[in-house]
Design an enzyme around this catalytic site. Structure first.
Site, PDB file in Angstrom:
ATOM      1  N   GLY A 275      29.968  22.158  32.196  1.00  0.00           N
ATOM      2  CA  GLY A 275      30.696  21.650  32.825  1.00  0.00           C
ATOM      3  C   GLY A 275      31.435  22.354  33.488  1.00  0.00           C
ATOM      4  O   GLY A 275      32.635  23.011  33.560  1.00  0.00           O
ATOM      5  N   CYS A 344      52.805   2.198  36.309  1.00  0.00           N
ATOM      6  CA  CYS A 344      53.097   1.351  35.497  1.00  0.00           C
ATOM      7  C   CYS A 344      52.648   1.506  34.042  1.00  0.00           C
ATOM      8  O   CYS A 344      52.005  -0.121  33.943  1.00  0.00           O
ATOM      9  CB  CYS A 344      53.894  -0.347  35.816  1.00  0.00           C
ATOM     10  SG  CYS A 344      54.425   0.038  37.414  1.00  0.00           S
TER      11      CYS A 344
HETATM   12  C1  LIG Z   1      28.591  15.540  30.697  1.00  0.00           C
HETATM   13  C2  LIG Z   1      27.507  16.359  30.804  1.00  0.00           C
HETATM   14  C3  LIG Z   1      27.215  17.890  30.255  1.00  0.00           C
HETATM   15  C4  LIG Z   1      28.767  18.265  31.110  1.00  0.00           C
HETATM   16  O1  LIG Z   1      29.501  18.905  29.696  1.00  0.00           O
HETATM   17  P1  LIG Z   1      30.978  20.374  30.305  1.00  0.00           P
HETATM   18  O2  LIG Z   1      31.703  18.883  28.200  1.00  0.00           O
HETATM   19  O3  LIG Z   1      31.593  19.401  30.614  1.00  0.00           O
HETATM   20  O4  LIG Z   1      30.113  20.670  29.966  1.00  0.00           O
HETATM   21  C5  LIG Z   1      26.774  17.825  30.484  1.00  0.00           C
HETATM   22  N1  LIG Z   1      25.217  17.188  29.796  1.00  0.00           N
HETATM   23  C6  LIG Z   1      25.269  16.131  30.317  1.00  0.00           C
HETATM   24  C7  LIG Z   1      24.262  15.630  30.289  1.00  0.00           C
HETATM   25  C8  LIG Z   1      26.234  15.747  29.910  1.00  0.00           C
HETATM   26  O5  LIG Z   1      26.492  13.883  30.094  1.00  0.00           O
END
Ligand SMILES: *Cc1c(COP(=O)(O)O)cnc(C)c1O
Length: 426
Positions: A275, A344
């Site tokens: 991600g 705030c």
């Molecule tokens: C959050 C998540 C990802 C992505 O994580 P990154 O750190 O953004 O690469 C991938 N797989 C699962 C199951 C996740 O919960």
């Protein structure tokens, strides 16, 4: 590497000066660079060349349709964690056969939607979920492909709120039970076990926890083979960190080398779920200085973005580099300021005692590396409007999420029938 650089005295996103975008759409706004997205995807894809790996972008990092579409056109699939994200991935044109569905609490309705859509696989995180999914599939006369997410009980050495692979975390099926659960799942008429999945946390800056987790997956796959359960796929999750400040996370190539070393000889297809790595430094948050206030002991730079727009500093004590859109003169003496938003809460602080070129009211600042877990985590706290998102491609930009109006913000709410209508205010 990204495509936000100074040219003739002003910070640009690719070929577009950021002050021009600010003029056109107002501040604050998120800005994404197509070239940077593309580059990050290609680096990951190339690192895994020769392995049969599908890169499923984790939508929760940035689920803007234009971002997902950009990655999808390069060949990415999607990792989704809710029906909403699944619908987004489909709306962005990701084919169902490239979508995996993760998450610890998928509702029956969500499972039904995923089964009806016919996605690549559902990552099952508990035995009750397995039973529910089996029922959903049987009611439709289907067999649904799953991976069993295991919790390998390794410490990712990351922020406590984003570590997910220790046994006390809510994620996955306990390492020691995984074998029995997979055997049980294999006997269910509505279930086809295609693989195992792990995801041990986010923003990992150390390679060792990945290696430990992958070795555990390896042991499990080999043990299952011995027992006659043949898997076809392993899902390695996401989590590879990126530099926000002075971290030096492993490169995608180093990460891929560990995957090759631990799992490369098993002859399995792989799913990756990056991600942050794909979108983190492909995005920035642009904000304008409202006031510079001299407090008793420090200087406050009060900006028009706030914790509701970018939650990471308040939530994880996260660091974002802050730069001015106007290129600072070389050798200028920096001030040290707290950069804060108007909300705030004392937690509404982006940076403390941060060295910064001298700024004044009206100047534009940029919080860098805001492409992941920025816009997706935003809220309307303090009745602030969600900020727009802009995508740049070479010399052009497009608003890919508009700033709502105040009327739109209020439109979802109703007074109950026992109250008199409020007078039409302005
Ligand atoms: C959050 C998540 C990802 C992505 O994580 P990154 O750190 O953004 O690469 C991938 N797989 C699962 C199951 C996740 O919960």
């Amino acid at each position: 590497m990204d495509h936000f650089t100074y040219r003739s005295g002003a910070l640009h996103a690719e070929g577009v000066p950021l002050d021009a975008i600010a003029e056109a759409v107002g501040t604050p706004f998120y800005c994404y660079s197509t070239a940077t997205l593309r580059r990050h995807f290609e680096v990951v894809r190339d690192a895994f060349a020769g392995l049969d790996a599908l890169v499923c972008f984790a939508l929760k990092a940035n689920s803007n349709l234009a971002v997902v579409r950009t990655l999808g056109e390069l060949g990415a699939g999607a990792d989704v964690v809710s029906e909403g994200e699944l619908r987004r991935a489909l709306a962005a044109g990701i084919p169902a056969e490239r979508i995996v569905f993760s998450g610890v609490g998928k509702t029956r309705r969500e499972l039904e939607f995923a089964v009806d859509t016919g996605i690549l696989q559902i990552n099952v995180e508990s035995e009750p979920e397995l039973e529910a999914l089996n029922e959903v599939a049987r009611a439709r006369g289907k067999r649904v492909r799953i991976a069993v997410r295991v919790n390998p009980d390794v410490d990712a050495n990351t922020h406590e709120k984003i570590t997910t692979g220790r046994k006390e975390n809510k994620f996955g099926i306990e390492w020691t039970r995984a074998h029995a659960v997979i055997r049980r799942a294999s006997a269910m008429p509505g279930i086809e076990v295609t693989g195992v999945a792990v995801h041990i946390g986010s923003q990992l800056t150390d390679i060792a926890p990945f290696r430990d987790a992958f070795l555990r997956v390896r042991d499990l796959v080999v043990m299952l083979r011995t027992d006659g359960v043949a898997l076809t796929r392993i899902d390695l999750g996401g989590g590879l960190g990126i530099p926000y400040a002075d971290e030096t996370p492993p490169s995608p190539a180093q990460y891929a080398a560990v995957v090759r070393e631990t799992l490369g000889d098993l002859g399995l297809k792989m799913v990756l779920e990056p991600g942050r790595l794909l979108v983190g430094n492909a995005g920035i948050l642009v904000t304008r200085v409202i006031y510079v206030k001299e407090g008793a002991t420090r200087t406050f730079v009060i900006v028009d973005a706030a914790m509701n727009d970018l939650m990471r500093p308040a939530l994880y004590d996260a660091h974002h580099a802050v730069v001015t859109v106007r290129q600072p003169d070389p050798g200028v003496e920096p001030i040290h300021a707290d950069i804060v938003g108007p909300v705030c809460e004392t937690g509404d602080t982006f940076a403390r005692r941060r060295p910064l070129p001298p700024v004044e009211s009206g100047d534009l600042l940029v919080l860098r590396t805001a492409g992941a877990y920025g816009a997706t985590m935003a809220s309307t706290y303090n009745s602030r409007l969600l900020v727009p998102e802009v995508m740049v491609n070479n010399d052009t930009f497009s608003v890919v999420r508009a700033r709502p109006t105040y009327e739109e913000m209020l439109a979802m709410e109703r007074l109950p029938e026992w109250m008199e209508a409020a007078p039409k205010g302005r």
